[in-house]
Design a protein around this motif. Structure first.
Motif, PDB file in Angstrom:
ATOM      1  N   ALA A 182      53.222  25.431 102.726  1.00  0.00           N
ATOM      2  CA  ALA A 182      54.440  26.082 103.214  1.00  0.00           C
ATOM      3  C   ALA A 182      55.604  25.761 102.283  1.00  0.00           C
ATOM      4  N   ARG A 183      55.650  24.527 101.847  1.00  0.00           N
ATOM      5  CA  ARG A 183      56.689  24.104 100.907  1.00  0.00           C
ATOM      6  C   ARG A 183      56.534  24.868  99.587  1.00  0.00           C
ATOM      7  N   VAL A 184      55.289  24.994  99.135  1.00  0.00           N
ATOM      8  CA  VAL A 184      55.031  25.742  97.894  1.00  0.00           C
ATOM      9  C   VAL A 184      55.513  27.189  98.052  1.00  0.00           C
ATOM     10  N   ALA A 185      55.255  27.778  99.214  1.00  0.00           N
ATOM     11  CA  ALA A 185      55.663  29.169  99.439  1.00  0.00           C
ATOM     12  C   ALA A 185      57.181  29.309  99.328  1.00  0.00           C
ATOM     13  N   GLU A 186      57.918  28.337  99.846  1.00  0.00           N
ATOM     14  CA  GLU A 186      59.377  28.383  99.740  1.00  0.00           C
ATOM     15  C   GLU A 186      59.819  28.301  98.275  1.00  0.00           C
ATOM     16  N   ILE A 187      59.189  27.389  97.548  1.00  0.00           N
ATOM     17  CA  ILE A 187      59.562  27.205  96.139  1.00  0.00           C
ATOM     18  C   ILE A 187      59.221  28.460  95.335  1.00  0.00           C
ATOM     19  N   VAL A 188      58.059  29.029  95.623  1.00  0.00           N
ATOM     20  CA  VAL A 188      57.654  30.259  94.935  1.00  0.00           C
ATOM     21  C   VAL A 188      58.677  31.360  95.214  1.00  0.00           C
ATOM     22  N   ALA A 189      59.076  31.480  96.464  1.00  0.00           N
ATOM     23  CA  ALA A 189      60.037  32.530  96.829  1.00  0.00           C
ATOM     24  C   ALA A 189      61.358  32.333  96.085  1.00  0.00           C
ATOM     25  N   ALA A 190      61.751  31.089  95.879  1.00  0.00           N
ATOM     26  CA  ALA A 190      63.023  30.820  95.211  1.00  0.00           C
ATOM     27  C   ALA A 190      62.968  31.104  93.711  1.00  0.00           C
ATOM     28  N   HIS A 191      61.768  31.050  93.132  1.00  0.00           N
ATOM     29  CA  HIS A 191      61.657  31.186  91.669  1.00  0.00           C
ATOM     30  C   HIS A 191      61.076  32.510  91.192  1.00  0.00           C
ATOM     31  N   ARG A 192      60.466  33.266  92.076  1.00  0.00           N
ATOM     32  CA  ARG A 192      59.585  34.343  91.610  1.00  0.00           C
ATOM     33  C   ARG A 192      60.301  35.404  90.782  1.00  0.00           C
ATOM     34  N   ASP A 193      61.598  35.599  91.013  1.00  0.00           N
ATOM     35  CA  ASP A 193      62.286  36.659  90.273  1.00  0.00           C
ATOM     36  C   ASP A 193      62.995  36.173  89.011  1.00  0.00           C
ATOM     37  N   THR A 194      62.834  34.917  88.702  1.00  0.00           N
ATOM     38  CA  THR A 194      63.480  34.375  87.506  1.00  0.00           C
ATOM     39  C   THR A 194      62.537  34.544  86.315  1.00  0.00           C
ATOM     40  N   PRO A 195      63.045  35.066  85.188  1.00  0.00           N
ATOM     41  CA  PRO A 195      62.165  35.145  84.011  1.00  0.00           C
ATOM     42  C   PRO A 195      61.766  33.741  83.557  1.00  0.00           C
ATOM     43  N   GLY A 196      60.539  33.595  83.082  1.00  0.00           N
ATOM     44  CA  GLY A 196      60.073  32.285  82.614  1.00  0.00           C
ATOM     45  C   GLY A 196      60.012  31.274  83.743  1.00  0.00           C
ATOM     46  N   ALA A 197      59.636  31.763  84.927  1.00  0.00           N
ATOM     47  CA  ALA A 197      59.709  30.920  86.121  1.00  0.00           C
ATOM     48  C   ALA A 197      58.617  29.856  86.194  1.00  0.00           C
ATOM     49  N   LEU A 198      57.532  30.034  85.459  1.00  0.00           N
ATOM     50  CA  LEU A 198      56.373  29.172  85.732  1.00  0.00           C
ATOM     51  C   LEU A 198      56.671  27.685  85.592  1.00  0.00           C
ATOM     52  N   LEU A 199      57.227  27.268  84.454  1.00  0.00           N
ATOM     53  CA  LEU A 199      57.452  25.827  84.269  1.00  0.00           C
ATOM     54  C   LEU A 199      58.463  25.260  85.267  1.00  0.00           C
ATOM     55  N   PRO A 200      59.636  25.903  85.428  1.00  0.00           N
ATOM     56  CA  PRO A 200      60.562  25.387  86.444  1.00  0.00           C
ATOM     57  C   PRO A 200      59.931  25.342  87.835  1.00  0.00           C
ATOM     58  N   LEU A 201      59.126  26.337  88.145  1.00  0.00           N
ATOM     59  CA  LEU A 201      58.483  26.376  89.457  1.00  0.00           C
ATOM     60  C   LEU A 201      57.509  25.200  89.616  1.00  0.00           C
ATOM     61  N   LEU A 202      56.707  24.958  88.580  1.00  0.00           N
ATOM     62  CA  LEU A 202      55.747  23.843  88.661  1.00  0.00           C
ATOM     63  C   LEU A 202      56.481  22.503  88.770  1.00  0.00           C
ATOM     64  N   HIS A 203      57.589  22.373  88.029  1.00  0.00           N
ATOM     65  CA  HIS A 203      58.390  21.144  88.148  1.00  0.00           C
ATOM     66  C   HIS A 203      58.907  20.984  89.575  1.00  0.00           C
ATOM     67  N   ALA A 204      59.371  22.083  90.151  1.00  0.00           N
ATOM     68  CA  ALA A 204      59.924  22.006  91.509  1.00  0.00           C
ATOM     69  C   ALA A 204      58.834  21.619  92.512  1.00  0.00           C
ATOM     70  N   VAL A 205      57.637  22.157  92.317  1.00  0.00           N
ATOM     71  CA  VAL A 205      56.536  21.800  93.226  1.00  0.00           C
ATOM     72  C   VAL A 205      56.204  20.319  93.075  1.00  0.00           C
ATOM     73  N   GLN A 206      56.126  19.854  91.832  1.00  0.00           N
ATOM     74  CA  GLN A 206      55.790  18.433  91.653  1.00  0.00           C
ATOM     75  C   GLN A 206      56.899  17.521  92.196  1.00  0.00           C
ATOM     76  N   ASP A 207      58.159  17.948  92.032  1.00  0.00           N
ATOM     77  CA  ASP A 207      59.265  17.161  92.607  1.00  0.00           C
ATOM     78  C   ASP A 207      59.118  17.064  94.125  1.00  0.00           C
ATOM     79  N   ALA A 208      58.741  18.177  94.725  1.00  0.00           N
ATOM     80  CA  ALA A 208      58.674  18.215  96.191  1.00  0.00           C
ATOM     81  C   ALA A 208      57.448  17.483  96.729  1.00  0.00           C
ATOM     82  N   ALA A 215      52.371  35.438  92.725  1.00  0.00           N
ATOM     83  CA  ALA A 215      53.822  35.703  92.746  1.00  0.00           C
ATOM     84  C   ALA A 215      54.352  36.015  91.352  1.00  0.00           C
ATOM     85  N   LEU A 216      53.783  35.373  90.336  1.00  0.00           N
ATOM     86  CA  LEU A 216      54.313  35.558  88.982  1.00  0.00           C
ATOM     87  C   LEU A 216      53.509  36.575  88.184  1.00  0.00           C
ATOM     88  N   ASN A 217      52.536  37.195  88.854  1.00  0.00           N
ATOM     89  CA  ASN A 217      51.731  38.187  88.177  1.00  0.00           C
ATOM     90  C   ASN A 217      50.956  37.615  87.000  1.00  0.00           C
TER      91      ASN A 217
END
Ligand code: FES
Length: 152
Positions: free
Chosen positions: A5-31, A46-48
């Motif tokens: 559920a936490r991952v889903a929130e983080i994905v939703a927050a990052h999915r529309d940002t270009p180059g989202a993968l690394l920031p998203l993975l960092h956010a998941v690991q932080d959480a 989410a990131l296609n």
């Protein structure tokens, strides 16, 4: 399920940002302290990207953990400046003190020992980080003091 559920929130927050993968993975690991394998499909969708692409990035960067770490995390720098100042011996010393090999979490879950590649303290090497706290110019004696209450 809570983690996902936490991952889903983080994905939703990052999915529309270009180059989202690394920031998203960092956010998941932080959480969560790691990037669980079962988070990969939703991140990829989410990131296609393909699952293999996401998985490849997670395994390429040593920084990302696929398993939950122990209650404490000890990182010993193995990059060049620290290597030149006894970083490898320090890591071996940490293995002996903690009773835990590098890249491993001790069986009781108390501590994870990780080699890392530069903590940004090259001018004061060798460097060690315990949880979120960096320590510079760490001698073997200092390491023993720092680790005295880790893994108990
Ligand atoms: Fe160890 Fe940079 S090389 S902190």
């Amino acid at each position: 399920a809570q983690d996902l559920a936490r991952v889903a929130e983080i994905v939703a927050a990052h999915r529309d940002t270009p180059g989202a993968l690394l920031p998203l993975l960092h956010a998941v690991q932080d959480a969560l302290g790691h990037v669980p394998d079962d988070a990969v499909p939703s991140i990829a969708r989410a990131l296609n990207l393909s699952r293999a692409e996401v998985h490849g990035v997670i395994t390429y960067y040593h920084f990302f953990r696929r398993e939950a770490p122990g209650r404490r995390v000890v990182q010993v720098c193995r990059a060049e400046a620290c290597q030149a100042c006894g970083g490898e011996a320090l890591l071996a010393h940490a293995e002996r003190i903690l009773g835990c090999q590098r890249h491993e979490t001790r069986a009781d879950g108390a501590v994870t020992l990780e080699p890392v590649y530069c903590l940004g303290l090259c001018a004061s090497s060798p460097a060690v980080q315990i949880d979120d706290r960096p320590h510079a110019r760490v001698t073997p004696e200092r390491l023993e003091q720092l680790l005295a209450d880790v893994g108990r």
